[in-house]
Scaffold this motif. Structure first.
Motif, short mmCIF file in Angstrom:
data_model
loop_
_atom_site.label_atom_id
_atom_site.label_comp_id
_atom_site.label_asym_id
_atom_site.label_seq_id
_atom_site.Cartn_x
_atom_site.Cartn_y
_atom_site.Cartn_z
N TYR A 1 15.39 -0.32 -22.47
CA TYR A 1 14.44 -0.11 -23.58
C TYR A 1 14.87 1.11 -24.39
O TYR A 1 15.79 1.84 -24.01
CB TYR A 1 13.01 -0.04 -23.07
CG TYR A 1 12.40 1.31 -22.75
CD1 TYR A 1 12.91 2.13 -21.75
CD2 TYR A 1 11.29 1.78 -23.45
CE1 TYR A 1 12.33 3.35 -21.47
CE2 TYR A 1 10.70 3.00 -23.17
CZ TYR A 1 11.23 3.78 -22.17
OH TYR A 1 10.66 5.00 -21.90
N LYS A 2 14.20 1.34 -25.50
CA LYS A 2 14.62 2.33 -26.48
C LYS A 2 14.81 3.74 -25.89
O LYS A 2 15.70 4.47 -26.28
CB LYS A 2 13.56 2.37 -27.59
CG LYS A 2 13.99 3.12 -28.83
CD LYS A 2 12.89 2.97 -29.90
CE LYS A 2 12.93 4.12 -30.89
NZ LYS A 2 11.74 4.11 -31.75
N ASN B 1 14.49 -7.65 -25.22
CA ASN B 1 13.87 -7.26 -26.50
C ASN B 1 12.56 -6.49 -26.27
O ASN B 1 11.53 -6.81 -26.84
CB ASN B 1 13.60 -8.49 -27.38
CG ASN B 1 14.88 -9.28 -27.63
OD1 ASN B 1 15.95 -8.68 -27.76
ND2 ASN B 1 14.77 -10.59 -27.64
N ASP C 1 9.94 -4.11 -26.94
CA ASP C 1 9.54 -3.38 -28.14
C ASP C 1 8.17 -2.76 -27.88
O ASP C 1 7.14 -3.42 -27.96
CB ASP C 1 9.48 -4.35 -29.33
CG ASP C 1 9.23 -3.61 -30.65
OD1 ASP C 1 8.65 -2.50 -30.60
OD2 ASP C 1 9.62 -4.15 -31.70
N GLU D 1 6.63 -0.44 -29.57
CA GLU D 1 5.78 -0.24 -30.75
C GLU D 1 4.96 -1.50 -31.03
O GLU D 1 3.77 -1.45 -31.28
CB GLU D 1 6.62 0.14 -31.96
CG GLU D 1 6.86 1.64 -32.04
CD GLU D 1 8.31 2.00 -32.32
OE1 GLU D 1 8.87 1.44 -33.27
OE2 GLU D 1 8.86 2.82 -31.57
N LYS D 2 5.67 -2.64 -30.94
CA LYS D 2 4.95 -3.91 -31.13
C LYS D 2 4.26 -4.37 -29.84
O LYS D 2 3.54 -5.36 -29.83
CB LYS D 2 5.93 -4.99 -31.58
CG LYS D 2 6.41 -4.80 -33.01
CD LYS D 2 7.10 -6.07 -33.51
CE LYS D 2 7.75 -5.84 -34.86
NZ LYS D 2 9.13 -6.34 -34.90
N THR E 1 7.94 -14.83 -26.47
CA THR E 1 7.50 -13.45 -26.67
C THR E 1 6.11 -13.24 -26.08
O THR E 1 5.18 -13.97 -26.39
CB THR E 1 7.48 -13.12 -28.18
OG1 THR E 1 8.80 -13.32 -28.68
CG2 THR E 1 7.07 -11.67 -28.42
N ASN F 1 1.64 0.31 -24.18
CA ASN F 1 2.94 0.57 -24.78
C ASN F 1 3.82 1.41 -23.85
O ASN F 1 4.36 2.42 -24.25
CB ASN F 1 2.76 1.29 -26.12
CG ASN F 1 1.98 2.58 -25.96
OD1 ASN F 1 1.31 2.77 -24.95
ND2 ASN F 1 2.08 3.48 -26.92
#
Lengths: 441, 246
Positions: A193-194, A247, A249, A251-252, A261, A267
């Motif tokens: 993840y990010k 993927n 995410d 934020e989303k 999805t 979060n």
């Protein structure tokens, strides 16, 4: 015949407790086990039993599994309030059985305290065991993590049911090798993840291969020691993955599994792991994806665990942290929010918390993102204040109030976003004080 | 600018009870006073450090399993560490490291993990895994000629014998053994103890003793340390001492 009277007695007692508005989470089990210590063996169970164990995330994951199964139309019996030792399990069963000890349910879902897995499931049916993670946790009460893992490993040597394992925690993944004859092992893995890092950022366990003692190599760390690892010598860690989330995410608040999805309310990276574990369970039991999607989107506990509230115009995020990893994941969420924030940290050292608070030094308070003030409270308010000060946070912006009401009053003297971290016995009193402040209680 | 150099041994292995906090406290108290603090680390696989090049060598506690892995590594530096101790380098050793600097550690299963044999004490675990000295502890130690109450938390199965020069007298808790009245090992430049907490976070005077010792040794003068705002520390000590000794 004896059991009949034990069950009858427990049911009457349960009614009395209900009238007295007491939950009786463990008390029924405590009394019943005194009368028959092998009572667990005598319940008649015809439905699959799914159990979740871990250091962190048991309650949320177990409740999410139950919620999803209920969404799909099944009758579920579960210890949803988190009474996860033998007395709690027996209490739950007593409340939900017939006078002959029969459990009428389509599924039985339990969260189980890590150290109770062998004790409970040597006496009770188990079809699917989910293991999320092992972190250092109240070392003065629980002892070393390794001792605990060895105990579960010993139990798994003869276990042949479904075993759902987090492949990104070496200490969980290794349990897949406990019984070479068990073909029902399902590993799950979450893609980078990010905010994943190349280096370990927070305290972690399992630095060495449990099989050949070689230092493990990591491609990335998601949080603590959770990440993509393998042993360069014996290839430990390289398993066939049953469910893979990608993927990610935050934020989303979404992630993908096999091209679908999934949206989740939280979060944070650790909840992605918990949801993926739920997804594995649902997949094994052929629960329709439609229910899983809906359940993930809607389900939340609202009991101070990763809970969001609006209090007097301030967004407030409350989370439990009873060990360094729990606190570190909350601080990750705080740091990933770039607005101005106030932090309240409530630290108690009651029996259920463990007397040793040195774990707070394994919390990473470095480079907090836009935190304007930190307020500390609890029976060890000064310890946590010293900890935060030493990390380099300006000590003039730290205020310590051992009294919770004063701490909460001070917290809401500004309208910044609020982040609240509280350990075990501190959580509900803190949440109540905050609700009172917002006139919700 | 005056600086102290700290060597942290096995930070990735001996880090069970937040002991790294001791180094953070030293760094904090040095930097607040305008001194600089360099922290290097050494672990298995790294190049050999020059032990004599440091002012403070710190090592913490770990899980049994990991302790046996690193004992083999540490022993290759036995003579060099001995020289550093003789030269006056300050050693702060917590829990597992305290044990490793003695003759040996005998674990629950009877396996002997050899120590560095720098000090003549030895440690043996009790036969029962569940029996450990666990809890808050307060000792009285002589720091700079003054009796000081030192507060910490102990959690050890090992019972340490033959300590000729203990760190302090136990006021509350166990100490080197179950029900012992002595805790740890203390020389001018060595503090070896079971006290977690981390130790220096609740005992700022002890932290300053180590800092003064090292600055005086390195710069050959009597450095006077500027007073810091220790109000959290003082309130914390006051609260805990009241709680434990009443």
């Amino acid at each position: 015949m004896r059991n009949f009277f034990i069950i009858l007695f427990a049911k009457i007692l349960n009614v009395i407790l209900k009238i007295a508005r007491k939950q009786g989470g463990n008390i029924l089990g405590k009394i019943a086990l005194k009368l028959n210590k092998n009572l667990l063996k005598d319940f008649k169970v015809n439905s699959p039993v799914i159990a979740v164990t871990a250091t962190n995330g048991k309650t949320s994951t177990n409740n999410c599994i139950s919620y999803t199964l209920k969404q799909a139309g099944f009758k579920v019996v579960s210890n949803s309030e988190g009474n996860n030792m033998e007395t709690g399990i027996v209490s739950t069963l007593l409340k939900n059985c017939t006078l002959t000890g029969k459990i009428k349910a389509d599924y039985i879902c339990f969260e189980i305290d890590e150290s109770y897995v062998p004790k409970i499931f040597s006496k009770f049916r188990l079809d699917t065991l989910v293991i999320l993670n092992f972190f250092r946790d109240q070392l003065d009460r629980n002892g070393e993590v390794e001792t605990l893992i060895l105990k579960i490993n010993e139990f798994l040597k003869t276990y042949e049911g479904n075993l759902i394992l987090n492949n990104d925690d070496p200490n969980v993944s290794r349990l897949g090798l406990a019984n070479p004859n068990n073909d029902n092992i399902y590993y799950y893995h979450v893609d980078k993840y990010k905010y994943a890092t190349q280096e370990l950022k927070e305290a972690g366990e399992g630095k060495f291969c449990p099989f050949c003692k070689t230092r493990l190599e990591y491609e990335f760390y998601q949080y603590s020691h959770i990440g993509k690892f393998h042993c360069p010598k014996c290839n430990f860690g390289e398993n066939e993955i049953y469910k893979f989330a990608e993927n990610i995410d935050l934020e989303k608040r979404s992630f993908d599994v096999s091209g679908i999805t999934y949206k989740i309310p939280e979060n944070s990276i650790y909840t992605v792991y918990n949801h993926l574990a739920v997804l594995c369970v649902c997949s094994i039991y052929n629960i329709d994806t439609e229910f899983v999607l809906k359940s993930f989107k809607d389900f939340s506990l609202n009991n101070g665990r990763s809970e969001k509230l609006e209090i007097n115009g301030s967004n407030t995020f409350i989370n439990l942290a009873k060990n360094p990893t729990g606190a570190n994941v909350s601080l990750r969420i705080l740091n990933e929010d770039s607005s101005n924030k106030d932090l309240l940290f409530v630290l108690n050292d009651n029996i259920a918390d463990g007397f040793d608070v040195s774990w707070i030094w394994d919390i990473n308070f470095d480079s907090l993102n836009n935190v304007e003030r930190i307020i500390t409270s609890g029976t060890r308010a000064y310890d946590i204040a010293i900890r935060i000060k030493t990390s380099g946070f300006d000590h003039t912006k730290i205020q310590a109030f051992p009294e919770l009401d004063k701490a909460v009053d001070e917290l809401y003297s500004t309208t910044n976003n609020k982040y609240v971290i509280a350990n075990y016995t501190a959580l509900q009193p803190t949440r109540n004080e905050i609700l009172r402040k917002g006139k919700i209680l | 600018m005056k600086e102290l150099k700290i060597l942290y041994l096995y930070p990735d292995i001996l880090e069970l009870y937040g002991d790294f906090g001791n180094i953070q406290v030293l760094k904090y108290r040095l930097e607040k006073r305008g001194f600089s603090c360099i922290i290097d680390s050494y672990s298995i696989g790294d190049d050999e450090p020059n032990f004599n090049d440091y002012d403070i060598i710190f090592s913490g506690g770990g899980a049994d399993n990991e302790q046996s892995i690193l004992s083999k590594d540490l022993i290759q530096y036995k003579d060099k560490i001995k020289t550093a101790v003789k030269n006056g380098v300050f050693f702060l050793l917590i829990c597992g490291s305290y044990q490793l600097f003695g003759k040996y550690y005998k674990d629950v299963d009877g396996n002997i993990i050899p120590g560095l044999e720098i000090f003549p004490y030895y440690t043996e675990a009790i036969n029962d895994r569940k029996k450990r000295c666990i809890g808050n502890i307060v000792i009285s130690a002589n720091i700079n000629g003054k009796e000081q109450k030192i507060i910490g938390f102990e959690n050890h199965g090992g019972q340490t014998y033959d300590v000729f020069s203990p760190f302090g007298t136990v006021l509350y808790g166990n100490g080197n053994k179950f029900g012992d009245n002595k805790e740890g090992f203390f020389l001018d430049n060595v503090i070896a103890t079971y006290l977690h907490g981390p130790l220096l976070s609740k005992n700022p005077e002890l932290a300053d003793y180590i800092i003064s010792y090292c600055l005086n040794r390195k710069y050959g003068e009597n450095v006077t340390l500027e007073k810091l705002d220790d109000s959290f520390e003082n309130l914390c000590r006051e609260q805990l001492l009241k709680h434990f000794t009443h």
